[in-house]
Write a protein that holds these residues in place. Sequence first.
Motif, PDB file in Angstrom:
ATOM      1  N   ASN A  28       2.100   7.246   8.267  1.00  6.11           N
ATOM      2  CA  ASN A  28       2.643   7.747   9.039  1.00  6.11           C
ATOM      3  C   ASN A  28       3.791   6.654  10.333  1.00  6.11           C
ATOM      4  O   ASN A  28       4.707   7.513  10.375  1.00  6.11           O
ATOM      5  N   ALA A  29       3.549   5.772  10.076  1.00  2.00           N
ATOM      6  CA  ALA A  29       4.552   4.519  10.712  1.00  2.00           C
ATOM      7  C   ALA A  29       5.664   4.911   9.305  1.00  2.00           C
ATOM      8  O   ALA A  29       7.304   4.502  10.014  1.00  2.00           O
ATOM      9  N   TRP A  83       1.167  -1.404  -0.061  1.00  2.00           N
ATOM     10  CA  TRP A  83      -0.358   0.006  -0.050  1.00  2.00           C
ATOM     11  C   TRP A  83       1.150   1.277  -0.266  1.00  2.00           C
ATOM     12  O   TRP A  83       0.599   2.151  -0.234  1.00  2.00           O
ATOM     13  N   ILE A  84       2.885   0.807   0.294  1.00  2.00           N
ATOM     14  CA  ILE A  84       2.566   2.283   0.895  1.00  2.00           C
ATOM     15  C   ILE A  84       4.497   2.322  -0.051  1.00  2.00           C
ATOM     16  O   ILE A  84       5.125   3.115   0.611  1.00  2.00           O
ATOM     17  N   ALA A  85       3.796   1.595  -1.213  1.00  3.43           N
ATOM     18  CA  ALA A  85       5.362   1.354  -1.661  1.00  3.43           C
ATOM     19  C   ALA A  85       6.096   2.792  -2.747  1.00  3.43           C
ATOM     20  O   ALA A  85       6.710   2.678  -3.352  1.00  3.43           O
ATOM     21  N   ALA A  86       4.724   2.937  -3.001  1.00  2.00           N
ATOM     22  CA  ALA A  86       5.348   4.308  -3.549  1.00  2.00           C
ATOM     23  C   ALA A  86       6.014   5.297  -2.740  1.00  2.00           C
ATOM     24  O   ALA A  86       6.738   6.383  -3.073  1.00  2.00           O
ATOM     25  N   LEU A  87       6.335   5.275  -0.945  1.00  3.38           N
ATOM     26  CA  LEU A  87       6.316   6.908  -0.547  1.00  3.38           C
ATOM     27  C   LEU A  87       8.464   6.348  -0.186  1.00  3.38           C
ATOM     28  O   LEU A  87       9.206   7.580  -0.376  1.00  3.38           O
ATOM     29  N   SER A 112      -3.940   7.665   0.834  1.00  4.09           N
ATOM     30  CA  SER A 112      -5.358   7.304   1.250  1.00  4.09           C
ATOM     31  C   SER A 112      -5.752   5.393   1.439  1.00  4.09           C
ATOM     32  O   SER A 112      -5.367   4.701   0.913  1.00  4.09           O
ATOM     33  N   GLY A 113      -6.377   5.384   2.801  1.00  9.89           N
ATOM     34  CA  GLY A 113      -6.531   4.147   3.555  1.00  9.89           C
ATOM     35  C   GLY A 113      -5.782   3.845   3.811  1.00  9.89           C
ATOM     36  O   GLY A 113      -5.613   2.814   4.535  1.00  9.89           O
TER      37      GLY A 113
END
Length: 87
Positions: free
Chosen positions: A73-74, A46-50, A66-67
């Motif tokens: 945050n973590a 879900w957060i692989a783009a970060l 989103s979602g």
Amino acid sequence: MPWKDGVYFGWGTSRHGDIQAGVEIKGGRIASAFISECLTRYSCSWIAALPPQVVGRQSPDVDYVSGATQSTNAFYYAVVEALKKAK
């Protein structure tokens, strides 16, 4: 202020679980960022783009997903923690 070269890790926590992020510093700049451990209830895909945003911006400031606000945050806090060690 440039960071010291090396690879640094930090942990970020959320109510859905913890994330460990790593940052690699080369030449005083963030060369790469990555999720090294994902202990969250949801997939870290879900957060692989970060991580690429951290490199592009040379900062832990990433866009909210989103979602996946808790995981975002973590990840953010994990990067902040890793970068503190690189000072």
